[in-house]
Scaffold this motif. Structure first.
Motif, PDB file in Angstrom:
ATOM      1  N   GLN A 162     -32.619  16.521 -63.622  1.00 46.82           N
ATOM      2  CA  GLN A 162     -33.441  17.109 -63.052  1.00 46.82           C
ATOM      3  C   GLN A 162     -33.067  18.906 -63.324  1.00 46.82           C
ATOM      4  N   LEU A 163     -33.884  19.589 -63.097  1.00 42.99           N
ATOM      5  CA  LEU A 163     -33.479  21.233 -63.173  1.00 42.99           C
ATOM      6  C   LEU A 163     -34.209  21.934 -62.036  1.00 42.99           C
ATOM      7  N   LYS A 164     -33.425  22.666 -61.422  1.00 45.48           N
ATOM      8  CA  LYS A 164     -33.930  23.659 -60.296  1.00 45.48           C
ATOM      9  C   LYS A 164     -33.493  25.180 -61.029  1.00 45.48           C
ATOM     10  N   LEU A 165     -34.386  25.680 -60.816  1.00 40.18           N
ATOM     11  CA  LEU A 165     -34.141  27.361 -61.074  1.00 40.18           C
ATOM     12  C   LEU A 165     -34.371  28.356 -59.895  1.00 40.18           C
ATOM     13  N   SER A 166     -33.694  29.152 -59.759  1.00 38.18           N
ATOM     14  CA  SER A 166     -34.232  30.341 -58.596  1.00 38.18           C
ATOM     15  C   SER A 166     -33.568  31.727 -59.196  1.00 38.18           C
TER      16      SER A 166
ATOM     17  N   PRO B 261     -28.166  37.040 -60.267  1.00 34.29           N
ATOM     18  CA  PRO B 261     -28.277  36.175 -61.606  1.00 34.29           C
ATOM     19  C   PRO B 261     -29.467  35.319 -61.475  1.00 34.29           C
ATOM     20  N   LEU B 262     -29.533  34.390 -62.506  1.00 29.73           N
ATOM     21  CA  LEU B 262     -30.692  33.367 -62.714  1.00 29.73           C
ATOM     22  C   LEU B 262     -29.652  32.202 -62.418  1.00 29.73           C
ATOM     23  N   VAL B 263     -30.196  31.388 -61.397  1.00 32.66           N
ATOM     24  CA  VAL B 263     -29.267  30.249 -61.108  1.00 32.66           C
ATOM     25  C   VAL B 263     -29.969  29.135 -61.367  1.00 32.66           C
ATOM     26  N   LEU B 264     -29.153  28.032 -61.787  1.00 34.57           N
ATOM     27  CA  LEU B 264     -29.606  26.789 -62.332  1.00 34.57           C
ATOM     28  C   LEU B 264     -29.060  25.599 -61.599  1.00 34.57           C
ATOM     29  N   ASP B 265     -29.593  24.765 -61.244  1.00 32.93           N
ATOM     30  CA  ASP B 265     -28.953  23.504 -60.585  1.00 32.93           C
ATOM     31  C   ASP B 265     -29.205  22.303 -61.316  1.00 32.93           C
ATOM     32  N   ILE B 266     -28.253  21.867 -62.223  1.00 34.19           N
ATOM     33  CA  ILE B 266     -28.541  20.743 -63.048  1.00 34.19           C
ATOM     34  C   ILE B 266     -28.135  19.172 -62.340  1.00 34.19           C
ATOM     35  N   ILE B 267     -29.266  18.523 -61.927  1.00 30.34           N
ATOM     36  CA  ILE B 267     -28.944  17.232 -61.047  1.00 30.34           C
ATOM     37  C   ILE B 267     -29.145  16.132 -61.878  1.00 30.34           C
ATOM     38  N   THR B 268     -28.243  15.229 -61.873  1.00 31.62           N
ATOM     39  CA  THR B 268     -28.249  14.138 -62.648  1.00 31.62           C
ATOM     40  C   THR B 268     -28.792  12.891 -62.050  1.00 31.62           C
TER      41      THR B 268
ATOM     42  N   PRO C  27     -24.351  13.640 -58.863  1.00 29.95           N
ATOM     43  CA  PRO C  27     -23.646  15.027 -59.473  1.00 29.95           C
ATOM     44  C   PRO C  27     -24.581  16.065 -59.361  1.00 29.95           C
ATOM     45  N   MET C  28     -24.254  17.236 -59.150  1.00 21.20           N
ATOM     46  CA  MET C  28     -24.955  18.534 -59.271  1.00 21.20           C
ATOM     47  C   MET C  28     -24.158  19.866 -59.649  1.00 21.20           C
ATOM     48  N   THR C  29     -24.536  20.295 -60.671  1.00 18.08           N
ATOM     49  CA  THR C  29     -23.590  21.517 -61.078  1.00 18.08           C
ATOM     50  C   THR C  29     -24.490  22.715 -60.874  1.00 18.08           C
ATOM     51  N   THR C  30     -24.055  23.819 -60.266  1.00 18.15           N
ATOM     52  CA  THR C  30     -24.893  25.012 -60.153  1.00 18.15           C
ATOM     53  C   THR C  30     -24.267  26.035 -61.032  1.00 18.15           C
ATOM     54  N   VAL C  31     -24.988  26.692 -61.635  1.00 23.18           N
ATOM     55  CA  VAL C  31     -24.532  27.676 -62.629  1.00 23.18           C
ATOM     56  C   VAL C  31     -25.250  28.967 -62.502  1.00 23.18           C
ATOM     57  N   GLU C  32     -24.597  30.495 -62.560  1.00 18.08           N
ATOM     58  CA  GLU C  32     -25.219  31.382 -62.429  1.00 18.08           C
ATOM     59  C   GLU C  32     -25.291  32.203 -63.721  1.00 18.08           C
ATOM     60  N   LEU C  33     -26.278  32.474 -64.351  1.00 18.88           N
ATOM     61  CA  LEU C  33     -26.397  33.185 -65.524  1.00 18.88           C
ATOM     62  C   LEU C  33     -26.458  34.836 -65.323  1.00 18.88           C
ATOM     63  N   LYS C  34     -25.756  35.622 -65.658  1.00 19.11           N
ATOM     64  CA  LYS C  34     -25.934  36.995 -65.717  1.00 19.11           C
ATOM     65  C   LYS C  34     -27.343  37.456 -66.408  1.00 19.11           C
ATOM     66  N   THR C  35     -27.844  38.368 -65.569  1.00 17.03           N
ATOM     67  CA  THR C  35     -29.137  39.020 -66.124  1.00 17.03           C
ATOM     68  C   THR C  35     -28.869  40.558 -66.156  1.00 17.03           C
ATOM     69  N   TYR C  36     -29.629  40.971 -67.263  1.00 20.40           N
ATOM     70  CA  TYR C  36     -29.494  42.361 -67.719  1.00 20.40           C
ATOM     71  C   TYR C  36     -30.835  43.142 -67.839  1.00 20.40           C
ATOM     72  N   ASP C  37     -31.055  44.303 -67.230  1.00 18.15           N
ATOM     73  CA  ASP C  37     -32.118  44.967 -67.185  1.00 18.15           C
ATOM     74  C   ASP C  37     -32.962  45.066 -68.577  1.00 18.15           C
ATOM     75  N   ARG C  38     -34.355  45.079 -68.680  1.00 15.55           N
ATOM     76  CA  ARG C  38     -34.929  44.925 -70.076  1.00 15.55           C
ATOM     77  C   ARG C  38     -36.233  45.168 -69.721  1.00 15.55           C
ATOM     78  N   ASP C  39     -37.061  46.331 -70.560  1.00 16.57           N
ATOM     79  CA  ASP C  39     -38.294  46.534 -70.096  1.00 16.57           C
ATOM     80  C   ASP C  39     -39.294  45.351 -70.500  1.00 16.57           C
ATOM     81  N   ASP C  40     -40.639  45.393 -70.325  1.00 14.02           N
ATOM     82  CA  ASP C  40     -41.367  44.268 -70.555  1.00 14.02           C
ATOM     83  C   ASP C  40     -42.444  44.939 -71.691  1.00 14.02           C
ATOM     84  N   ARG C  41     -41.850  45.370 -72.839  1.00 12.78           N
ATOM     85  CA  ARG C  41     -42.709  45.982 -74.087  1.00 12.78           C
ATOM     86  C   ARG C  41     -42.864  44.663 -74.966  1.00 12.78           C
ATOM     87  N   ASP C  42     -43.993  44.797 -75.586  1.00  5.56           N
ATOM     88  CA  ASP C  42     -44.315  43.614 -76.488  1.00  5.56           C
ATOM     89  C   ASP C  42     -43.608  43.858 -77.697  1.00  5.56           C
ATOM     90  N   ILE C  43     -42.326  43.206 -78.074  1.00  5.85           N
ATOM     91  CA  ILE C  43     -41.854  43.387 -79.398  1.00  5.85           C
ATOM     92  C   ILE C  43     -42.507  43.475 -80.468  1.00  5.85           C
TER      93      ILE C  43
END
Length: 304
Positions: free
Chosen positions: A107-111, A118-125, A138-154
């Motif tokens: 399973q995956l939990k996002l917050s 950070p974007l937090v991921l809980d990975i639950i087996t 077993p569960m692993t929690t990982v925090e992914l760094k986030t960086y500012d970005r505008d909402d423009r359409d590429i």
């Protein structure tokens, strides 16, 4: 206040969707009430968008007055984290419990708390039976760094002014692209294949230094759209033949998405821009979409 909380009881389908655009190290993550969008760009010539609707999750809550929150993340780290236990690509059959829920799946939990967090991921087996009779998940929690970005359409795609639209079974397109010589640089999409009465509905053609290929879907438009044919529907909004060229390397980026999908839509607008959209179904038949938008090859680029 937490801006995003989401829970998916089965991680494999999400992992497959993200892997299909995992050809870049970073992606732009857009969080909206309707769901998540992750975008990967190749210069200003191609962008791949993975659309994961809120309904794809078992639980999804978006708490913000803003229509969209955007940030840059490492998509390579996201994909790697989701498979940290080696279960995101597990291919055995799913089994159902008596209550109807899936068991034996990761399973995956996002917050996400907000800008700067950070974007937090809980990975639950799946639960494991212990020697003392207890159960441990077993569960692993990982925090992914986030960086500012505008909402423009590429790379915006004009959905209103189209030359043609084809909806087809993905396997046929996958076979055609997989058969290409790796040295091919330019692909041509043509519809109909020529001006003859029995011309194929759609033709994919390519020329390399060692070979040439033409793949018709199939011999006639009537055969293409019959019940057992490769094409569900085809529409054209201009008289005559639609023919546009694209870099082969751009379309080859779509192979994983096409392979994971059930159906693929090809749309070419009046500017010659191509939208290749693959529909991916999860174990519950919920739909996610991966869209590749490609600029056409200009006449002076044809011999690069």
């Amino acid at each position: 206040m937490t801006l995003l909380t989401a829970h998916a009881s089965e991680i494999r389908s999400l992992h497959a969707v993200l892997k299909s655009i995992g050809f870049s190290k970073t992606a732009i993550l857009h969080i909206r009430e309707a769901g998540l969008q992750l975008s990967v760009e190749v210069g200003l010539e191609m962008v791949a968008n993975a659309y994961i609707p809120s309904s794809y999750f078992d639980e999804y809550t978006y708490n913000s007055d803003e229509e969209s929150i955007s940030m840059e993340i490492s998509i390579s780290s996201l994909i790697e984290t989701m498979n940290i236990y080696g279960t995101a690509t597990f291919t055995s059959d799913l089994h159902s419990s008596e209550q109807g829920g899936l068991i034996g799946t990761t399973q995956l939990k996002l917050s996400y708390e907000g800008y700067g967090y950070p974007l937090v991921l809980d990975i639950i087996t799946p639960p494991l039976d212990q020697q003392d009779g207890s159960i441990w998940a077993p569960m692993t929690t990982v925090e992914l760094k986030t960086y500012d970005r505008d909402d423009r359409d590429i790379l915006p795609f004009d959905h209103e002014n189209l030359q043609m639209k084809v909806i087809m079974h993905s396997g046929w397109l996958l076979d055609a692209l997989s058969a290409l010589d790796p040295h091919v640089q330019v692909l041509t999409l043509t519809s109909p294949a020529d001006a003859s009465r029995n011309a194929a509905a759609l033709r994919l053609s390519a020329i390399s230094e060692t070979a040439s290929l033409e793949f018709d879907f199939p011999e006639t438009e009537m055969a293409a759209t019959r019940e057992d044919g490769p094409i569900d529907s085809i529409s054209r909004w201009i008289d005559g033949i639609v023919s546009e060229k694209y870099k082969a390397s751009h379309l080859m980026h779509a192979l994983k998405a096409i392979q994971a999908s059930h159906k693929t839509s090809l749309r070419i607008n009046d500017d010659g821009v191509l939208s290749l959209q693959a529909m991916v179904l999860d174990a519950h038949k919920k739909q996610a979409f991966v869209d590749f938008v490609c600029r056409p090859v200009e006449a002076d680029e044809d011999d690069f």
